[in-house]
Design an enzyme around this catalytic site. Sequence first.
Site, PDB file in Angstrom:
ATOM      1  N   LYS A 105       0.855  -1.183   0.000  1.00 14.32           N
ATOM      2  CA  LYS A 105       0.000   0.000   0.000  1.00 14.32           C
ATOM      3  C   LYS A 105       0.893   1.235   0.000  1.00 14.32           C
ATOM      4  O   LYS A 105       1.438   1.631   1.030  1.00 14.32           O
ATOM      5  CB  LYS A 105      -0.916   0.065   1.222  1.00 14.32           C
ATOM      6  CG  LYS A 105      -1.948   1.215   1.107  1.00 14.32           C
ATOM      7  CD  LYS A 105      -2.450   1.732   2.425  1.00 14.32           C
ATOM      8  CE  LYS A 105      -1.614   2.860   2.968  1.00 14.32           C
ATOM      9  NZ  LYS A 105      -1.653   4.121   2.171  1.00 14.32           N
ATOM     10  N   GLY A 121      -8.745   2.755   5.255  1.00 17.30           N
ATOM     11  CA  GLY A 121      -9.372   1.790   4.360  1.00 17.30           C
ATOM     12  C   GLY A 121      -8.520   0.587   4.020  1.00 17.30           C
ATOM     13  O   GLY A 121      -9.007  -0.543   3.997  1.00 17.30           O
ATOM     14  N   GLU A 159       8.441  17.103  15.205  1.00 11.67           N
ATOM     15  CA  GLU A 159       8.975  16.929  13.854  1.00 11.67           C
ATOM     16  C   GLU A 159       8.249  17.874  12.905  1.00 11.67           C
ATOM     17  O   GLU A 159       7.043  17.752  12.699  1.00 11.67           O
ATOM     18  CB  GLU A 159       8.798  15.478  13.407  1.00 11.67           C
ATOM     19  CG  GLU A 159       9.493  15.149  12.115  1.00 11.67           C
ATOM     20  CD  GLU A 159       9.390  13.676  11.751  1.00 11.67           C
ATOM     21  OE1 GLU A 159      10.357  13.142  11.187  1.00 11.67           O
ATOM     22  OE2 GLU A 159       8.345  13.061  12.035  1.00 11.67           O
ATOM     23  N   GLU A 209       9.526   2.202  10.855  1.00 13.71           N
ATOM     24  CA  GLU A 209      10.499   3.292  10.738  1.00 13.71           C
ATOM     25  C   GLU A 209       9.680   4.560  10.813  1.00 13.71           C
ATOM     26  O   GLU A 209       8.920   4.884   9.895  1.00 13.71           O
ATOM     27  CB  GLU A 209      11.289   3.169   9.433  1.00 13.71           C
ATOM     28  CG  GLU A 209      12.490   4.083   9.379  1.00 13.71           C
ATOM     29  CD  GLU A 209      12.189   5.376   8.669  1.00 13.71           C
ATOM     30  OE1 GLU A 209      11.971   6.392   9.383  1.00 13.71           O
ATOM     31  OE2 GLU A 209      12.155   5.389   7.440  1.00 13.71           O
ATOM     32  N   GLY A 249      -4.873   2.979  -1.565  1.00 14.99           N
ATOM     33  CA  GLY A 249      -5.866   3.287  -0.548  1.00 14.99           C
ATOM     34  C   GLY A 249      -5.300   4.181   0.533  1.00 14.99           C
ATOM     35  O   GLY A 249      -4.107   4.522   0.528  1.00 14.99           O
ATOM     36  N   CYS A 254      12.774  11.895   7.420  1.00 16.42           N
ATOM     37  CA  CYS A 254      12.592  11.559   8.831  1.00 16.42           C
ATOM     38  C   CYS A 254      13.907  11.607   9.605  1.00 16.42           C
ATOM     39  O   CYS A 254      13.907  11.790  10.826  1.00 16.42           O
ATOM     40  CB  CYS A 254      11.946  10.184   8.964  1.00 16.42           C
ATOM     41  SG  CYS A 254      12.709   8.932   7.925  1.00 16.42           S
ATOM     42  N   GLY A 311      -5.050   5.110   4.907  1.00 17.03           N
ATOM     43  CA  GLY A 311      -4.759   4.359   6.123  1.00 17.03           C
ATOM     44  C   GLY A 311      -5.960   3.635   6.690  1.00 17.03           C
ATOM     45  O   GLY A 311      -5.906   2.419   6.939  1.00 17.03           O
TER      46      GLY A 311
END
Length: 474
Positions: A170, A205, A378, A245, A201, A279, A203
């Site tokens: 996904k 769904g 962040e 992660e 899709g 990140c 998150g």
Amino acid sequence: MREYLKFYIDGRWVDPVETRTLDVDNPATEQVCGRIALGGAADVDKAVRAARTAFGTWAQSTREERLELLGSIAGEYQKRAADLADAVNEEMGAPPSLAAGPQVSLGLGHLATATDVLKNFAFEEQLGSTLVVKEPVGVCGLITPWNWPINQIACKVFPALATGNTMVLKPSEVAPYSAQIFTEILDAAGVPAGVYNLVYGDGPGVGAALSSHPDIDMVSFTGSTRAGVDVARNAAPTVKRVTQELGGKSPNIVLDDADFAKSVAAGTSVMMMNSGQSCNAPSRMLVPNSRMDEAIAVARETAAAVKVGDPADKTAIGPVASKAQFDKIQGLLQKGIDEGATLVVGGTGRPDGIETGYYVKPTVFANVTNDMTIAREEIFGPVLCILGYDDLDQAVEIGNDTEYGLAGYVSGADLEQARAVARRIRAGSVAINHGFDMSAPFGGYKRSGNGREWGQFGFDEYLETKAALGYTPA
């Protein structure tokens, strides 16, 4: 206008069970540039069934068969490199130099690394009379983000393939185009039906359906810490393996030595790359209080030289990926001003002369204290926070005073001192003078996640360990 309205399941492009679509914006123009199908639990069920059926055969494939497949993928990937770059440029607004450079090349780098690791990876080891065997974990649910879309797909898919697993991907619905091209590459390379599957899709769904599915054996997720917590909760009832992660607020400790100005300039430049949407970005720069004014001058000059929105300039940065991200950054910029940080350059609003697109001014705050919101949260934009320290013990203490632990940096000419400081930073990776290695393990301490990706360490996440006792008679 791109339209990707089918999913890739069991080696074929198929219609969704239920017709639902999502418009995709180009963040550089704020205009709709395409549509994708939105899947749901029924589509995930179909993809997981295909992956489960294929697992029995693919798990028994030989090292040579997997190497041959990876080689075929490499050939197809190189043929489509320009298409991948165009996709990233459109879905993320990444300047062509970034899209065709690091964004595309990192995917090929992970493919080459996985191939090299597979050639000599020890899937079996004799320990006395016991044979220890590493076997594929099973059907994997792979959930990837929008900030480095090809990189994050590649560092999950290639190790999973190389270790004999099957999977359902996904990708982010914010940046789905590169995933489409990536899937076309795998199809052209001859990945066996059901081994690799793609369902678009969001998150709630698709992500939740994958992480909670009883026939998914492991979930590998990259994204925010908040979403990672949801994935872990959804996975808990089926006790599946979860690797994550997640977020970061990485310190960059600049040493008080002859390379000080060079180190400040390098740290500022790295922070601006990919519009700060990494990140592991070195978002908290720690400098000696006695040299704060010098750091401010160097950072101001470096950030002011960063061009925004100029696709012809290799030093340019593009927009951030979405309106939601733009609005979040603007709120945090104002928070920094309100809480008393020194605004060195940049600030709220779009850069001068730019009226359209989610562009953020390259921004530097100085005299930041570690209790300020911009030092704790962040930001995920081209925003650098400079904090002061009196001695290295205090620098390490400030650097480690965060709920995150994805990455750290130490910058300076004194290599022995840099090594000593690096050992004290509580993070999954620490780069000395911005060193980079695609074979190094990547992952975090604390709320930055669980598990490791990249190189041979990424293989381990996709393997179960079996002990065959008495395999060799004593």
